[in-house]
Write an enzyme that holds these catalytic residues in place. Structure first.
Site, PDB file in Angstrom:
ATOM      1  N   CYS A   1       6.514   0.014   6.980  1.00  0.00           N
ATOM      2  CA  CYS A   1       6.118   1.138   6.126  1.00  0.00           C
ATOM      3  C   CYS A   1       7.284   1.473   5.201  1.00  0.00           C
ATOM      4  O   CYS A   1       8.435   1.494   5.649  1.00  0.00           O
ATOM      5  CB  CYS A   1       5.767   2.337   7.009  1.00  0.00           C
ATOM      6  SG  CYS A   1       5.266   3.797   6.090  1.00  0.00           S
ATOM      7  N   LEU A   2       6.982   1.732   3.940  1.00  0.00           N
ATOM      8  CA  LEU A   2       8.051   2.080   2.980  1.00  0.00           C
ATOM      9  C   LEU A   2       8.813   3.322   3.437  1.00  0.00           C
ATOM     10  O   LEU A   2       9.984   3.489   3.100  1.00  0.00           O
ATOM     11  CB  LEU A   2       7.466   2.318   1.587  1.00  0.00           C
ATOM     12  CG  LEU A   2       6.845   1.094   0.894  1.00  0.00           C
ATOM     13  CD1 LEU A   2       6.160   1.515  -0.400  1.00  0.00           C
ATOM     14  CD2 LEU A   2       7.895   0.030   0.641  1.00  0.00           C
TER      15      LEU A   2
ATOM     16  N   GLN B   1       3.786   9.812   0.539  1.00  0.00           N
ATOM     17  CA  GLN B   1       5.021   9.017   0.520  1.00  0.00           C
ATOM     18  C   GLN B   1       5.828   9.220  -0.760  1.00  0.00           C
ATOM     19  O   GLN B   1       6.994   8.821  -0.824  1.00  0.00           O
ATOM     20  CB  GLN B   1       4.708   7.528   0.711  1.00  0.00           C
ATOM     21  CG  GLN B   1       4.142   7.229   2.087  1.00  0.00           C
ATOM     22  CD  GLN B   1       3.916   5.749   2.273  1.00  0.00           C
ATOM     23  OE1 GLN B   1       2.883   5.227   1.895  1.00  0.00           O
ATOM     24  NE2 GLN B   1       4.898   5.051   2.839  1.00  0.00           N
TER      25      GLN B   1
ATOM     26  N   HIS C   1      -3.772   1.955   8.056  1.00  0.00           N
ATOM     27  CA  HIS C   1      -2.372   2.386   8.000  1.00  0.00           C
ATOM     28  C   HIS C   1      -2.192   3.458   6.912  1.00  0.00           C
ATOM     29  O   HIS C   1      -1.589   4.511   7.165  1.00  0.00           O
ATOM     30  CB  HIS C   1      -1.477   1.170   7.723  1.00  0.00           C
ATOM     31  CG  HIS C   1      -0.032   1.506   7.520  1.00  0.00           C
ATOM     32  ND1 HIS C   1       0.966   1.053   8.350  1.00  0.00           N
ATOM     33  CD2 HIS C   1       0.610   2.257   6.573  1.00  0.00           C
ATOM     34  CE1 HIS C   1       2.132   1.519   7.934  1.00  0.00           C
ATOM     35  NE2 HIS C   1       1.946   2.233   6.848  1.00  0.00           N
ATOM     36  N   GLU C   2      -2.737   3.179   5.718  1.00  0.00           N
ATOM     37  CA  GLU C   2      -2.566   4.127   4.610  1.00  0.00           C
ATOM     38  C   GLU C   2      -3.363   5.413   4.859  1.00  0.00           C
ATOM     39  O   GLU C   2      -2.895   6.505   4.559  1.00  0.00           O
ATOM     40  CB  GLU C   2      -2.990   3.497   3.281  1.00  0.00           C
ATOM     41  CG  GLU C   2      -2.195   2.262   2.874  1.00  0.00           C
ATOM     42  CD  GLU C   2      -0.687   2.471   2.897  1.00  0.00           C
ATOM     43  OE1 GLU C   2      -0.220   3.604   2.712  1.00  0.00           O
ATOM     44  OE2 GLU C   2       0.035   1.484   3.131  1.00  0.00           O
TER      45      GLU C   2
ATOM     46  N   GLY D   1       0.843  -1.174   0.000  1.00  0.00           N
ATOM     47  CA  GLY D   1       0.000   0.000   0.000  1.00  0.00           C
ATOM     48  C   GLY D   1       0.884   1.231   0.000  1.00  0.00           C
ATOM     49  O   GLY D   1       2.026   1.175   0.477  1.00  0.00           O
TER      50      GLY D   1
ATOM     51  N   HIS E   1      -1.643   8.016   6.839  1.00  0.00           N
ATOM     52  CA  HIS E   1      -0.666   8.833   6.108  1.00  0.00           C
ATOM     53  C   HIS E   1      -1.290  10.150   5.608  1.00  0.00           C
ATOM     54  O   HIS E   1      -0.612  11.174   5.528  1.00  0.00           O
ATOM     55  CB  HIS E   1      -0.126   8.075   4.891  1.00  0.00           C
ATOM     56  CG  HIS E   1       0.994   7.119   5.207  1.00  0.00           C
ATOM     57  ND1 HIS E   1       2.216   7.525   5.711  1.00  0.00           N
ATOM     58  CD2 HIS E   1       1.085   5.770   5.059  1.00  0.00           C
ATOM     59  CE1 HIS E   1       3.000   6.460   5.855  1.00  0.00           C
ATOM     60  NE2 HIS E   1       2.348   5.396   5.477  1.00  0.00           N
TER      61      HIS E   1
HETATM   62 NI    NI Z   1       3.132   3.438   5.524  1.00  0.00          NI
END
Ligand code: NI
Length: 186
Positions: free
Chosen positions: A99-100, A50, A141-142, A45, A145
């Protein structure tokens, strides 16, 4: 186009992103960039901040985890201006998240894995669906952000203390991962 992933410490990750208006320039291009960047970095995701864009857009494809979580099979979601309501009757459980934007950090996060999700697709058609299981966790989670919240904000203070050094390194640009990144100080 594959974009660099913005790393913890960059202010773009801490802003509340504004809603996407109908005249938003190049929404489809933003979505393509999110997909390209997420697949390149083996994510499940990704949210627009990001890749350095403060807009309420998310892309999710967690199909690689379908062996463990069958509800993820074939489920690809483009979420524009999503609204997430966490439903109290879902299972509340703790699972490891990553997380990326926080490479090398994995921590348990407790969430209720049932949400009611309303969203627009890339053509501004509206949708609503009740989602439970791991996908509900990915969505939360997304979604966080878009409000400048990261999963480490949900962990116990003692755990945060323990990863303090790792977080400091990310802020300094000391990042080890296989994808292109953009750090605040480097
Ligand atoms: Ni993340």
């Amino acid at each position: 186009m594959i974009e660099p992933i913005y790393i913890y410490g960059h202010p773009v990750l801490r802003k509340v992103s504004p809603a996407v208006e109908k005249d938003y320039p190049d929404l489809k291009k933003l979505i393509e960039n999110l997909k390209d960047t997420m697949y390149k970095s083996d994510g499940i995701g990704i949210a627009a901040p990001q890749i350095g864009v403060n807009a309420r857009v998310i892309y999710i494809d967690a199909g690689v985890l379908a062996d463990t979580f069958p509800e993820l099979e074939g489920k690809k979601l483009v979420l524009v201006n999503p609204e997430v309501e966490v439903l109290d009757d879902g299972d509340r459980c703790s699972r490891e998240e990553g997380c990326l934007s926080l490479p090398g950090i994995h921590e348990n996060v407790t969430r209720t894995e049932k949400v009611n999700l309303k969203w627009l697709d890339e053509d501004f058609n509206s949708h609503e669906e009740e989602i439970s299981g791991y996908l509900a966790r990915v969505i939360q989670h997304e979604y966080d952000h878009l409000d400048g919240i990261l999963f480490i904000d949900h962990i116990a203070p003692i755990r945060k203390q323990l990863i303090r050094g790792k977080l400091a390194n990310l802020v300094k640009g000391k990042v080890h991962c296989d994808y292109r990144t953009k750090c605040f100080k480097k």
